[in-house]
Design an enzyme around this catalytic site. Structure first.
Site, PDB file in Angstrom:
ATOM      1  N   CYS A   2       0.838  -1.200   0.000  1.00 27.97           N
ATOM      2  CA  CYS A   2       0.000   0.000   0.000  1.00 27.97           C
ATOM      3  C   CYS A   2       0.871   1.246   0.000  1.00 27.97           C
ATOM      4  O   CYS A   2       1.985   1.229   0.513  1.00 27.97           O
ATOM      5  CB  CYS A   2      -0.853   0.038   1.263  1.00 27.97           C
ATOM      6  SG  CYS A   2      -1.732  -1.472   1.592  1.00 27.97           S
ATOM      7  N   ARG A  27       3.586   0.084  -6.135  1.00 23.01           N
ATOM      8  CA  ARG A  27       3.806  -0.660  -4.891  1.00 23.01           C
ATOM      9  C   ARG A  27       2.702  -1.673  -4.615  1.00 23.01           C
ATOM     10  O   ARG A  27       2.897  -2.603  -3.846  1.00 23.01           O
ATOM     11  CB  ARG A  27       3.883   0.310  -3.718  1.00 23.01           C
ATOM     12  CG  ARG A  27       5.055   1.236  -3.770  1.00 23.01           C
ATOM     13  CD  ARG A  27       4.990   2.190  -2.611  1.00 23.01           C
ATOM     14  NE  ARG A  27       5.149   1.465  -1.366  1.00 23.01           N
ATOM     15  CZ  ARG A  27       6.256   1.469  -0.651  1.00 23.01           C
ATOM     16  NH1 ARG A  27       7.286   2.135  -1.055  1.00 23.01           N
ATOM     17  NH2 ARG A  27       6.319   0.798   0.477  1.00 23.01           N
ATOM     18  N   TRP A  74      -3.226  -2.527  -1.365  1.00 23.19           N
ATOM     19  CA  TRP A  74      -2.972  -3.912  -1.777  1.00 23.19           C
ATOM     20  C   TRP A  74      -3.559  -4.737  -0.639  1.00 23.19           C
ATOM     21  O   TRP A  74      -3.032  -4.739   0.472  1.00 23.19           O
ATOM     22  CB  TRP A  74      -1.479  -4.145  -1.913  1.00 23.19           C
ATOM     23  CG  TRP A  74      -1.072  -5.466  -2.474  1.00 23.19           C
ATOM     24  CD1 TRP A  74      -0.900  -5.788  -3.785  1.00 23.19           C
ATOM     25  CD2 TRP A  74      -0.739  -6.654  -1.741  1.00 23.19           C
ATOM     26  NE1 TRP A  74      -0.488  -7.095  -3.904  1.00 23.19           N
ATOM     27  CE2 TRP A  74      -0.382  -7.645  -2.669  1.00 23.19           C
ATOM     28  CE3 TRP A  74      -0.706  -6.972  -0.374  1.00 23.19           C
ATOM     29  CZ2 TRP A  74      -0.004  -8.938  -2.290  1.00 23.19           C
ATOM     30  CZ3 TRP A  74      -0.338  -8.252   0.007  1.00 23.19           C
ATOM     31  CH2 TRP A  74       0.012  -9.216  -0.958  1.00 23.19           C
ATOM     32  N   ASN A 100      -0.832   1.610   6.204  1.00 26.20           N
ATOM     33  CA  ASN A 100      -0.052   0.570   5.520  1.00 26.20           C
ATOM     34  C   ASN A 100       0.493  -0.326   6.623  1.00 26.20           C
ATOM     35  O   ASN A 100       1.051   0.172   7.598  1.00 26.20           O
ATOM     36  CB  ASN A 100       1.077   1.263   4.745  1.00 26.20           C
ATOM     37  CG  ASN A 100       1.920   0.305   3.954  1.00 26.20           C
ATOM     38  OD1 ASN A 100       1.616  -0.875   3.884  1.00 26.20           O
ATOM     39  ND2 ASN A 100       2.985   0.803   3.364  1.00 26.20           N
ATOM     40  N   GLY A 101       0.312  -1.635   6.511  1.00 27.77           N
ATOM     41  CA  GLY A 101       0.781  -2.539   7.566  1.00 27.77           C
ATOM     42  C   GLY A 101      -0.345  -3.453   8.014  1.00 27.77           C
ATOM     43  O   GLY A 101      -1.377  -3.556   7.340  1.00 27.77           O
ATOM     44  N   GLU A 481      15.991 -16.885 -11.787  1.00 28.39           N
ATOM     45  CA  GLU A 481      15.599 -15.492 -12.033  1.00 28.39           C
ATOM     46  C   GLU A 481      14.848 -15.357 -13.368  1.00 28.39           C
ATOM     47  O   GLU A 481      13.848 -14.636 -13.457  1.00 28.39           O
ATOM     48  CB  GLU A 481      16.850 -14.599 -11.978  1.00 28.39           C
ATOM     49  CG  GLU A 481      16.616 -13.125 -12.244  1.00 28.39           C
ATOM     50  CD  GLU A 481      15.657 -12.435 -11.289  1.00 28.39           C
ATOM     51  OE1 GLU A 481      15.236 -13.034 -10.284  1.00 28.39           O
ATOM     52  OE2 GLU A 481      15.278 -11.294 -11.585  1.00 28.39           O
ATOM     53  N   LYS A 485      11.038 -13.997 -13.630  1.00 28.51           N
ATOM     54  CA  LYS A 485      10.644 -12.851 -14.465  1.00 28.51           C
ATOM     55  C   LYS A 485       9.455 -13.228 -15.344  1.00 28.51           C
ATOM     56  O   LYS A 485       8.499 -12.494 -15.456  1.00 28.51           O
ATOM     57  CB  LYS A 485      11.797 -12.374 -15.357  1.00 28.51           C
ATOM     58  CG  LYS A 485      12.934 -11.657 -14.692  1.00 28.51           C
ATOM     59  CD  LYS A 485      12.620 -10.291 -14.143  1.00 28.51           C
ATOM     60  CE  LYS A 485      12.053 -10.335 -12.762  1.00 28.51           C
ATOM     61  NZ  LYS A 485      12.881 -10.279 -11.626  1.00 28.51           N
ATOM     62  N   GLU A 488       6.198 -13.798 -13.286  1.00 25.85           N
ATOM     63  CA  GLU A 488       5.718 -12.559 -12.657  1.00 25.85           C
ATOM     64  C   GLU A 488       4.907 -11.697 -13.611  1.00 25.85           C
ATOM     65  O   GLU A 488       3.868 -11.178 -13.245  1.00 25.85           O
ATOM     66  CB  GLU A 488       6.919 -11.688 -12.229  1.00 25.85           C
ATOM     67  CG  GLU A 488       7.471 -11.958 -10.873  1.00 25.85           C
ATOM     68  CD  GLU A 488       8.627 -11.003 -10.553  1.00 25.85           C
ATOM     69  OE1 GLU A 488       8.601 -10.441  -9.467  1.00 25.85           O
ATOM     70  OE2 GLU A 488       9.537 -10.828 -11.390  1.00 25.85           O
ATOM     71  N   HIS A 504      15.594 -35.720 -12.040  1.00 26.24           N
ATOM     72  CA  HIS A 504      14.922 -36.205 -10.834  1.00 26.24           C
ATOM     73  C   HIS A 504      13.479 -35.705 -10.755  1.00 26.24           C
ATOM     74  O   HIS A 504      12.905 -35.654  -9.671  1.00 26.24           O
ATOM     75  CB  HIS A 504      15.713 -35.769  -9.592  1.00 26.24           C
ATOM     76  CG  HIS A 504      17.108 -36.299  -9.576  1.00 26.24           C
ATOM     77  ND1 HIS A 504      17.395 -37.638  -9.403  1.00 26.24           N
ATOM     78  CD2 HIS A 504      18.312 -35.685  -9.764  1.00 26.24           C
ATOM     79  CE1 HIS A 504      18.712 -37.824  -9.459  1.00 26.24           C
ATOM     80  NE2 HIS A 504      19.286 -36.647  -9.687  1.00 26.24           N
ATOM     81  N   LYS A 603       5.620  -4.068  -5.498  1.00 26.91           N
ATOM     82  CA  LYS A 603       7.054  -3.821  -5.607  1.00 26.91           C
ATOM     83  C   LYS A 603       7.747  -3.994  -4.270  1.00 26.91           C
ATOM     84  O   LYS A 603       8.824  -4.549  -4.176  1.00 26.91           O
ATOM     85  CB  LYS A 603       7.256  -2.392  -6.118  1.00 26.91           C
ATOM     86  CG  LYS A 603       8.711  -1.984  -6.271  1.00 26.91           C
ATOM     87  CD  LYS A 603       9.320  -2.704  -7.438  1.00 26.91           C
ATOM     88  CE  LYS A 603      10.781  -2.392  -7.635  1.00 26.91           C
ATOM     89  NZ  LYS A 603      11.423  -3.463  -8.415  1.00 26.91           N
TER      90      LYS A 603
HETATM   91  C1  G6P Z   1       8.776  -8.218  -4.309  1.00 28.29           C
HETATM   92  C2  G6P Z   1       9.125  -7.679  -5.678  1.00 28.29           C
HETATM   93  C3  G6P Z   1      10.365  -8.380  -6.209  1.00 28.29           C
HETATM   94  C4  G6P Z   1      11.501  -8.248  -5.212  1.00 28.29           C
HETATM   95  C5  G6P Z   1      11.108  -8.759  -3.825  1.00 28.29           C
HETATM   96  C6  G6P Z   1      12.158  -8.414  -2.782  1.00 28.29           C
HETATM   97  O1  G6P Z   1       8.347  -9.531  -4.429  1.00 28.29           O
HETATM   98  O2  G6P Z   1       8.053  -7.861  -6.576  1.00 28.29           O
HETATM   99  O3  G6P Z   1      10.746  -7.789  -7.437  1.00 28.29           O
HETATM  100  O4  G6P Z   1      12.606  -8.961  -5.668  1.00 28.29           O
HETATM  101  O5  G6P Z   1       9.894  -8.134  -3.414  1.00 28.29           O
HETATM  102  O6  G6P Z   1      12.229  -7.015  -2.666  1.00 28.29           O
HETATM  103  P1  G6P Z   1      13.446  -6.220  -2.116  1.00 28.29           P
HETATM  104  O7  G6P Z   1      13.030  -4.792  -2.242  1.00 28.29           O
HETATM  105  O8  G6P Z   1      13.623  -6.621  -0.688  1.00 28.29           O
HETATM  106  O9  G6P Z   1      14.631  -6.539  -2.919  1.00 28.29           O
END
Ligand code: G6P
Length: 608
Positions: A2, A27, A74, A100-101, A481, A485, A488, A504, A603
């Protein structure tokens, strides 16, 4: 997660709040709302959906209020709908709150407040705050906030306004990011500096357990027990251009392309060719401790966890110190053993991820040393670490992390190099690494120039519903990774796997409909990965390989090949991940997905 914005000053509040919310939308976003003080009344509007929906609702209204608060949500407690959207009000409609929280004891507080006659309208935990303030109000909202928050368990970054005190806005922080922006005869509240960067770069970071009162002319910060706290105003170097799209269709694409400069910024002033080492000023006081460390633990979430895995391999190889990598969410709750001589690195782009912050706190509680690797300057993790390094990648807005990842890997390499050179790494090898690091931005730029090649590959991949990513050694985390990507932002099911582990389990999935993306650049286990590719070939899997330039052997086994330039093995992830980032991006665009705001993701994950 949020996002919060607050404003008090001379400007019309609504446009400032909407602009701030738009900047925060990355965010988290399932609903949005705002409240503005006006003529001793409160104008509140909120809606399910995006900030644009909120803007459409308020743009035809004429409100002259110059103080207000706003929120983009969110959902954690309560479905994403209008009723649950913030702001939330008390029974009288005098007090309104954005938060937020998570208020962990919201059930017991709600029961207590209902027994005292309060009526709740939403399913959120946040609403208890508004009623709690109403219940405790003593004529001073500032004091009341301190009394009310003393009863709250959980985390909050919050902003409050009230009809009863229309010339001020209030803020409080515990466990969720919140800062104050100082303008000329105006003040801002924001959960993220991006929300207010257009207006000011003078920032006052709130710490946990602090509450603030802002008028257009001044701010006051107190501890929860109402003791005055003196705060420093800090200038931050980010500017508005850095958080705009700059002609790119999406932030993600802009940030992928920015890697040619962000990587240079990460390295700038830190490499010493003569001594074949790196100098990281933020760690100068910890050098002896690092050199003598018996073990290094790296903890992080998401993409940052993937860079931690690469860091594990590099630090063990160059510095000879055993490294363990843990998901922050696991580490913090499983009673980790932290011995004297251990060092814990926390990696976080945002510096606000709740689980990573929790792991940091758990380490400190046990007397361990925490070193932070963050991007956002002044973020909570950066401030709470004992020392650390900024990656200097610049603001990252796209939810899918790209440039932060590559910069994190470079920082980890420099840390490994620095320790290694104090131990057994020779000058000659040190110089080779410095040279290779220095070359990386140009190599990355070369790959970015071949964007259209990847776009063509993406057209083929986008027709599938699944993908398997395989890699070995340093390229195993790259496979993770790449898969992350893709899933996501394009919602394709994708899994990353160590190539040898394929037999396996995942090998059962392979047939002509399963594209397999193999990261197979030349390294000591090149021959082994070639065997893995043959195993896929034998089962009719479609193979897309990322190979070292000029590799003919793997080319023969693959359906599609993308060649990348050669570098030192432990730097190859920074090169190899670039085509995978672009691939995920183009697949998502082709499939019509919202690249910068993928569904359900945020984010900065500031709740557990
Ligand atoms: C969220 C984001 C990711 C990020 C992760 C960790 O899941 O969508 O892109 O890698 O948080 O975030 P940080 O800010 O701690 O690297």
């Amino acid at each position: 997660m949020c996002g919060i914005v607050g404003y008090i000053g001379k400007k019309l509040a609504i446009p400032v709040l909407i602009e701030g919310l738009k900047r925060l939308e990355y965010r988290g976003y399932d609903s949005a709302g705002l409240a503005v003080l006006e003529d001793n009344d409160l104008f509140i509007e909120k809606t399910k959906g995006k900030v644009q929906d909120l803007e459409n609702l308020v743009k035809s209204t004429k409100h002259s209020g110059t103080a207000g608060i706003a929120h983009t949500r969110w959902a954690t407690h309560g479905a994403p709908n209008r009723v649950n959207a913030h702001p939330h009000t008390d029974c009288s409609g005098d007090v309104t709150v954005v938060h937020n929280g998570i208020i962990e004891n919201h059930r017991s507080l709600k029961k207590y407040l209902e027994d005292r006659g309060h009526h709740f309208k939403s399913d959120t935990d946040t609403e208890v705050l508004a009623h709690l303030i109403e219940e405790n109000y003593n004529g001073s909202l500032f004091e009341t906030l301190s009394t009310a928050l003393a009863e709250v368990e959980g985390t909050y970054g919050l902003a409050v306004i009230s009809k009863k005190e229309p010339d001020r806005i209030f803020a409080a922080k515990k466990g969720s990011p919140l800062l104050i922006g100082k303008g000329k005869d105006e003040y801002f509240i924001a959960s993220d500096v991006a929300a207010i960067l257009r207006y000011t770069n003078e920032i006052i970071y709130l710490e946990d357990g602090e509450i603030a009162e802002l008028t257009a002319k001044e701010f006051n910060v107190m501890s929860l027990d109402m003791k005055k706290v003196s705060k420093k105003v800090q200038q931050i170097s980010w500017n508005l251009e850095m958080i705009e799209k700059d002609g790119f269709e999406h932030f993600m694409l802009k940030e992928i392309f920015e890697q040619k400069t962000s990587l240079r910024n990460t390295l700038r002033g830190r490499l010493n060719y003569d001594e074949g080492t790196a100098r990281l000023d933020g760690l100068l006081e910890n050098i002896e401790q690092l050199k003598n460390a018996s073990r290094i633990i790296i903890t992080a979430c998401g993409t940052s966890w993937h860079s931690a895995l690469i860091g594990e391999y590099i630090i063990e190889e160059l510095a000879g110190i055993p490294v363990e990598v843990e998901y922050a969410s696991e580490f913090r709750y499983r009673g980790p053993i932290i011995n004297k001589g251990d060092i814990v690195f926390v990696i976080s782009q945002s510096g606000e991820t709740a689980d990573t912050l929790g792991a940091l706190k758990e380490t400190k509680r046990k007397g361990g040393t925490v070193l932070g690797i963050c991007n956002v300057v002044g973020s909570t993790i950066a401030r709470e670490s004992d020392a650390g390094v900024y990656i200097h990648a610049g603001p990252e807005i796209g939810v899918a992390s790209t440039k932060a990842f590559t910069s994190q890997v470079l920082v980890l390499t420099m840390i490994a190099l620095m320790i290694g050179r104090m131990k057994n790494l020779t000058l000659e090898n040190g110089r080779k690494i410095v040279k290779a690091l220095d070359d990386i931005p140009d190599l990355v730029e070369g790959i970015l120039n071949r964007n259209s090649e990847i776009e063509n590959i993406a057209k083929k991949l986008s027709k599938h519903n699944n993908a398997l990513y395989l890699g070995r050694g340093y390229n195993f985390p790259v496979a993770l990774e790449g898969a992350l990507k893709l899933k996501e932002i394009s919602y394709l099911h994708a899994e990353g796997y160590p190539a040898a582990e394929m037999k396996h389990g995942p090998i059962a999935l392979i047939d002509k409909n399963m594209p397999v993306i193999v990261i197979a650049t030349k390294d000591v286990i090149y021959e082994k990965i070639m065997s893995n590719i043959s195993e896929i070939r034998a089962r009719n899997g479609t193979i897309l390989s990322v190979v070292t330039s000029g590799d003919e052997q793997i080319k023969e086994l693959s359906d599609i090949v993308f060649e990348v330039p050669e570098t030192l093995t432990f730097l190859s992830p920074v090169i190899n991940v670039i085509p995978l980032q672009l691939l995920a991006y183009h697949v998502a665009v082709i499939r019509g997905c919202n690249v910068d705001q993928p569904r359900n993701l945020a984010k900065s994950v500031t709740v557990e």
